[in-house]
Design a protein around this motif. Structure first.
Motif, PDB file in Angstrom:
ATOM      1  N   THR A 130      -4.984  10.723  -1.782  1.00 43.28           N
ATOM      2  CA  THR A 130      -5.976  11.314  -0.877  1.00 43.28           C
ATOM      3  C   THR A 130      -6.262  12.776  -1.165  1.00 43.28           C
ATOM      4  OG1 THR A 130      -4.454  12.132   0.822  1.00 43.28           O
ATOM      5  CG2 THR A 130      -5.065   9.789   0.914  1.00 43.28           C
ATOM      6  N   LEU A 139      -2.985   4.838  -3.243  1.00 43.74           N
ATOM      7  CA  LEU A 139      -4.138   5.596  -2.759  1.00 43.74           C
ATOM      8  C   LEU A 139      -3.789   7.075  -2.759  1.00 43.74           C
ATOM      9  CD1 LEU A 139      -6.905   5.890  -1.343  1.00 43.74           C
ATOM     10  CD2 LEU A 139      -5.742   5.377   0.826  1.00 43.74           C
ATOM     11  N   TYR A 159      -6.890   4.468  -6.403  1.00 45.99           N
ATOM     12  CA  TYR A 159      -8.034   5.108  -5.745  1.00 45.99           C
ATOM     13  C   TYR A 159      -7.751   6.598  -5.563  1.00 45.99           C
ATOM     14  CZ  TYR A 159      -9.354   0.331  -4.456  1.00 45.99           C
ATOM     15  OH  TYR A 159      -9.695  -0.990  -4.484  1.00 45.99           O
ATOM     16  N   TRP A 212      -2.301   5.672  -9.895  1.00 47.47           N
ATOM     17  CA  TRP A 212      -3.340   5.698  -8.870  1.00 47.47           C
ATOM     18  C   TRP A 212      -4.322   4.545  -9.063  1.00 47.47           C
ATOM     19  CZ3 TRP A 212      -5.306  11.490  -9.080  1.00 47.47           C
ATOM     20  CH2 TRP A 212      -4.229  12.350  -8.843  1.00 47.47           C
ATOM     21  N   TYR A 247       0.843  -1.205   0.000  1.00 49.55           N
ATOM     22  CA  TYR A 247       0.000   0.000   0.000  1.00 49.55           C
ATOM     23  C   TYR A 247       0.875   1.250   0.000  1.00 49.55           C
ATOM     24  CZ  TYR A 247      -3.204  -3.582   1.747  1.00 49.55           C
ATOM     25  OH  TYR A 247      -3.938  -4.719   1.908  1.00 49.55           O
ATOM     26  N   VAL A 278     -10.126   0.003   1.103  1.00 45.58           N
ATOM     27  CA  VAL A 278      -8.830  -0.141   0.441  1.00 45.58           C
ATOM     28  C   VAL A 278      -7.951  -1.179   1.123  1.00 45.58           C
ATOM     29  CG1 VAL A 278      -6.706   1.070  -0.205  1.00 45.58           C
ATOM     30  CG2 VAL A 278      -8.921   2.231  -0.411  1.00 45.58           C
ATOM     31  N   THR A 297       0.290   5.401   0.124  1.00 48.04           N
ATOM     32  CA  THR A 297      -0.707   6.449   0.329  1.00 48.04           C
ATOM     33  C   THR A 297      -0.008   7.806   0.378  1.00 48.04           C
ATOM     34  OG1 THR A 297      -2.133   4.951   1.582  1.00 48.04           O
ATOM     35  CG2 THR A 297      -2.496   7.316   1.880  1.00 48.04           C
TER      36      THR A 297
END
Length: 746
Positions: free
Chosen positions: A454, A452, A491, A489, A432, A717, A434
């Motif tokens: 944001t 991810l 998400y 990406w 992951y 996620v 982020t």
């Protein structure tokens, strides 16, 4: 009866419809009407914001382009029709140009006798004009059609006398159709294949005329931002020409031009599309049959490599064509390998370490977090990491933090410094990743990794590819590299549908939008009265004082932070009972603060370096800002917001904006310091009109923020739960924000 009906049709793709309708509204049409065949609720709502000047024809989601065009045309009363896709644009004055030119054609197209000199026997049914093209990389690039339009001249003529016009970009937007002609042939134009409809219009027209001026902006969307096409869809290209070529029988010149176009398109598609072998074979077989069936008797193949390709296509020599392709690709690959090798030498050691790490398996229990270009634990990534520790403690977080900020990390925070060996190893093996910005260009997106994004605010100002038209904001941004980063990406987190649409427009790719709310805003619904009191105590705000947070944003046309207010004078005017919390934008963190000399008896507090900003918002009774995205977050608290917009016109022009803040503001608006002072002195900052504006603003921009955003993101996620199992978003009217400072001390 108006001269022209402008029929805008289709869904509000990537939020383009609003600016199209705004541009039409900015230049009122004297002899034209605007009809919007609005596909879906978003397009309908956008179009209804431009009534009564605009006629809105609402259509359900999923309505095809052909059906939308027909629905719009059914409401049209103009003599001529101009079909404009909702994603495209119209240059200033374009409808007027088209209306005037078609009126001129109507005046010279009186009924006459065929064959009598000077008296036309057939009317002009189609008017062609020039266009510009905007892509995700370029803006308003001129077309190559101008010289062909100029060569034909202004007189109407049969297509047989101007067959080269078939080579114009096959768009419905670069041509206007006589309304009677459209209605007579509507069934033949009823296809979602725009190129087929555009060519069919020319082939059915009695006569065509030209306007050698630009009157349309064609916008090409990035393919990676659109749903992927099935390989079998490419077969429709053969069907297009099989439908059109019968219309050219006994019309030698149009047939020859259309045949050339067909062979060119078929060869290019076969060469450039990576089709599965069964589909490729079927495409080649059908293309070969069409090339032989429709070849003009006197047709000559082009010279060079194109001639070889055409010959192999006509012979149906699929295997030899593939071998020919492979040889060409080998030559190109060899040249590319040499260039690539030269680039790699400069970063050999880093690449070696990173590549070795990329060969290791992914660690399903490892997550990388970063925020604000590696400044530390902050923003949405921090809120997600905190929730992850509760819901998925088996996943270990590692933060990327630069050397200067590493000493400021909370005790026990596992972190890596950018560029170190462990940094690259962690990025290579974490499942992951982020971030609220982007990871470096050199980061490789591995199969199985989840990226991810944001973000770190709701966009008022133009972002991403939308900065191309605003060089002061872009400042040399490498848009090609940006697109490569976007394509990593998986998400994209969003706080409201406005953000979702603007992110999909500014950052076009195939990621999944998570309409879950901003995790950093959860605190505005979870904080207690004790949390509010503690925040004020840490800031040194005396009991009973009104704290006003002043948080302006960065100006792209300014080098440093210069307060746009005389803060000392403002503090004096607001009185002893008011404390100003002044926060400069983080872009200016390395510059000397001009606020140092303004601290007087605790009435001005420089909080530019204070983190987290959410704590400042909890402590403040009101917010004063200009165009900062903090206004969208602070609105969750349902506390007064005042906009100080002394340079709105300059900011809007240099940076570009997505909506008019002066019309859709969250409270009172001041254009000068005097107006700002009066808003507070009179109590207008918290009056009924301010509350009403704030309520509308909250409904639109706090749409998904309800205190459970981090939970939804982590479950979706990191834990892989389906969307339907997540807690639904609580309606705005049912939410209870954190208590205000006054409520917290009651």
């Amino acid at each position: 009866m108006p001269q022209l009906s402008v029929i805008v049709y289709g869904p509000n793709t990537q939020g383009r419809l609003a600016e199209l309708l705004d541009s039409l509204a900015a230049h009122p049409l004297t002899d034209a009407e605007v009809i919007v065949a609005a596909v879906g609720d978003w397009a309908r709502e956008t179009a209804e914001g431009h009534t009564p000047e605009t006629i809105v024809v609402p259509l359900p989601d999923g309505t095809g382009d052909a059906a939308a065009r027909s629905a719009g045309a059914a409401r049209a009363s103009g003599r001529w029709l101009h079909f404009v896709h909702a994603k495209d644009g119209l240059p200033a004055g374009a409808p007027r140009l088209i209306a005037e030119r078609t009126a001129e054609l109507d005046a010279t197209d009186a009924p006459g006798v065929p064959g009598v000199p000077g008296v036309p026997g057939l009317p002009v049914d189609v008017l062609l004009f020039d266009h510009v093209t905007t892509t995700w990389r370029t803006s308003a690039a001129p077309s190559r059609d101008g010289r062909r339009l100029a060569a034909v001249g202004r007189a109407g003529r049969p297509l047989a006398d101007a067959a080269d016009l078939l080579r114009l970009a096959p768009l419905l937007g670069n041509r206007a159709l006589r309304a009677d002609f459209w209605r007579a042939h509507e069934e033949r134009f009823g296809t979602d294949d725009e190129a087929l409809a555009a060519h069919a219009a020319l082939l059915h027209a009695g006569r065509v005329a030209c306007l050698n001026q630009t009157a349309y902006e064609h916008r090409v969307l990035r393919p990676e931002s659109l749903p992927p096409r099935a390989p079998e869809d490419r077969l429709a290209l053969v069907d297009r020409y099989e439908s059109l070529l019968p219309l050219t029988r006994n019309r030698r010149a149009p047939h020859a031009v259309l045949y050339d176009l067909m062979v060119r398109d078929l060869v290019r598609t076969f060469a450039r599309e990576d089709l599965p072998d069964p589909v490729a074979r079927e495409f080649f077989r059908r293309a070969s049959l069409a090339a032989v069936r429709w070849r003009p008797p006197d047709h000559r193949r082009p010279a060079g490599l194109d001639g070889v390709r055409h010959a192999l296509l006509e012979e149906g020599a699929y295997t030899r064509y593939r071998a020919f392709q492979a040889a060409n690709r080998t030559r190109r690959a060899a040249r590319k390998a040499v260039r690539t090798r030269k680039r790699q030498l400069g970063a050999k050691l880093r690449d070696h370490q990173y590549r070795r790490a990329l060969d290791r398996p992914l660690d399903p229990g490892l997550a990388v977090f970063a925020a604000y270009w590696d400044r530390g634990v902050a923003c949405n990534p921090a809120a997600i990491a905190a929730e992850l520790a509760v819901r998925a403690p088996h996943i270990h977080p590692v933060w990327v933090v630069n050397r200067a900020n590493a000493p400021l990390l909370p005790p026990g925070t596992d972190h890596v410094l950018p560029g170190t060996r462990r940094y690259w190893e962690t990025l290579a093996t974490a499942t992951y990743l982020t971030n609220n910005v982007n990871f470096p260009d050199a980061v490789v997106k591995r199969p199985g990794q989840i990226h991810l994004q944001t973000h770190h605010g709701t966009p008022l100002k133009r972002m991403g590819l939308d900065q191309m038209d605003h060089p002061a904001a872009a400042k040399g941004l490498d848009f090609a590299a940006l697109l490569a980063r976007i394509d990593r990406w998986d998400y994209s987190v969003s706080a409201n549908s406005h953000s979702t649409r603007m992110w999909e427009r500014a950052y076009p790719s195939r990621y999944t939008s998570l309409d879950h709310g901003y995790p950093r805003n959860d605190v505005y619904y979870r904080a207690t009265a004790a949390d509010v009191r503690a925040a004020r105590d840490r800031l040194g705000i005396p009991p009973g004082r009104t704290a006003v947070l002043y948080a302006p944003t960065h100006r792209d046309y300014e080098a440093g932070f210069t307060p746009r207010l005389d803060l000392a004078a403002l503090a004096d005017r607001l009185g002893e009972d008011t404390v100003l919390l002044v926060r400069a934008h983080y872009f200016y963190g390395g510059t000397a603060s001009p606020l140092t000399g303004l601290r007087r008896s605790g009435r001005i507090i420089d909080v530019s370096s204070y983190d987290p900003v959410e704590e400042l918002c909890l402590a403040a009774d009101a917010l004063v800002t200009d165009y900062s995205s903090i206004m969208f977050d602070y609105a969750n608290l349902d506390r007064p917001i005042v906009i100080h917009a002394d340079d709105w016109e300059t900011y809007r022009t240099t940076r570009g904006v997505y909506f008019d803040l002066m019309a859709e503001h969250p409270g009172q608006v001041a254009r000068t310091q005097e107006e700002l002072t009066e808003i507070f002195a009179s109590g207008a900052w918290r009056d009924e009109s301010a509350a009403k504006a704030r309520a509308a603003f909250r409904r639109r921009f706090c749409e998904y923020d309800d205190g459970r955003a981090a939970e939804r993101v982590v479950r979706r996620v990191f834990l892989g739960e389906p969307e339907v199992s997540l807690p639904p978003v609580l309606p705005v009217e049912d939410r209870t924000p954190a208590p205000s400072p006054q409520e917290a001390t009651a």
